[in-house]
Write a protein that holds these residues in place. Structure first.
Motif, PDB file in Angstrom:
ATOM      1  N   GLU A 165       0.823  -1.204   0.000  1.00 48.79           N
ATOM      2  CA  GLU A 165       0.000   0.000   0.000  1.00 48.79           C
ATOM      3  C   GLU A 165       0.861   1.260   0.000  1.00 48.79           C
ATOM      4  O   GLU A 165       0.555   2.232  -0.690  1.00 48.79           O
ATOM      5  N   ASN A 178       3.868   1.549  -1.244  1.00 47.22           N
ATOM      6  CA  ASN A 178       4.423   1.679  -2.594  1.00 47.22           C
ATOM      7  C   ASN A 178       3.378   2.219  -3.574  1.00 47.22           C
ATOM      8  O   ASN A 178       3.702   3.036  -4.441  1.00 47.22           O
ATOM      9  N   ALA A 179       2.139   1.768  -3.447  1.00 48.77           N
ATOM     10  CA  ALA A 179       1.078   2.260  -4.328  1.00 48.77           C
ATOM     11  C   ALA A 179       0.807   3.740  -4.081  1.00 48.77           C
ATOM     12  O   ALA A 179       0.536   4.490  -5.018  1.00 48.77           O
ATOM     13  N   ILE A 180       0.905   4.170  -2.834  1.00 47.93           N
ATOM     14  CA  ILE A 180       0.722   5.586  -2.522  1.00 47.93           C
ATOM     15  C   ILE A 180       1.850   6.401  -3.137  1.00 47.93           C
ATOM     16  O   ILE A 180       1.628   7.464  -3.716  1.00 47.93           O
ATOM     17  N   ARG A 181       3.072   5.908  -3.023  1.00 48.69           N
ATOM     18  CA  ARG A 181       4.217   6.606  -3.590  1.00 48.69           C
ATOM     19  C   ARG A 181       4.105   6.735  -5.110  1.00 48.69           C
ATOM     20  O   ARG A 181       4.483   7.745  -5.694  1.00 48.69           O
ATOM     21  N   ARG A 182       3.564   5.697  -5.768  1.00 51.96           N
ATOM     22  CA  ARG A 182       3.391   5.735  -7.222  1.00 51.96           C
ATOM     23  C   ARG A 182       2.178   6.554  -7.651  1.00 51.96           C
ATOM     24  O   ARG A 182       1.990   6.798  -8.834  1.00 51.96           O
ATOM     25  N   GLY A 183       1.348   6.943  -6.708  1.00 53.55           N
ATOM     26  CA  GLY A 183       0.181   7.745  -7.025  1.00 53.55           C
ATOM     27  C   GLY A 183      -1.063   6.938  -7.343  1.00 53.55           C
ATOM     28  O   GLY A 183      -2.057   7.483  -7.803  1.00 53.55           O
ATOM     29  N   GLU A 184      -1.027   5.629  -7.097  1.00 48.02           N
ATOM     30  CA  GLU A 184      -2.187   4.772  -7.373  1.00 48.02           C
ATOM     31  C   GLU A 184      -3.240   4.840  -6.274  1.00 48.02           C
ATOM     32  O   GLU A 184      -4.389   4.488  -6.498  1.00 48.02           O
ATOM     33  N   LEU A 185      -2.825   5.250  -5.077  1.00 53.70           N
ATOM     34  CA  LEU A 185      -3.750   5.424  -3.957  1.00 53.70           C
ATOM     35  C   LEU A 185      -3.617   6.855  -3.448  1.00 53.70           C
ATOM     36  O   LEU A 185      -2.557   7.465  -3.569  1.00 53.70           O
TER      37      LEU A 185
END
Length: 83
Positions: free
Chosen positions: A34, A36-43
């Motif tokens: 989660e 990592n997804a926040i860092r990538r902008g997916e969350l």
């Protein structure tokens, strides 16, 4: 959100029945995913604190498990070598 649920369940389950280990491992893995997804902008950024709670509580449970194992091994070793 899922990592927080698993992470918060892992602590009492470890203390009460020792079943918190799988929950803690899942919480750490999902929390990292989660974050990592926040860092990538997916969350959204608003979910970062929720992911951190799951990640950290899972790590705390695993650290507690390590301390418990060390204490049990130390006590067991003292019992064996006391005779």
């Amino acid at each position: 959100m899922t990592s927080m649920i698993f992470g918060l369940l892992s602590v009492p389950l470890l203390v009460l029945w020792g079943l918190g280990v799988p929950f803690a491992i899942i919480a750490v893995i999902l929390g990292r995913m989660e974050l990592n997804a926040i860092r990538r902008g997916e969350l959204p950024q608003e979910t970062k604190s929720i992911a951190m709670v799951g990640f950290v509580s899972g790590l705390v449970t695993l650290i507690l498990l390590g301390i418990i194992i060390l204490l049990v091994m130390t006590c067991f070793g003292l019992l064996i070598f006391s005779y």
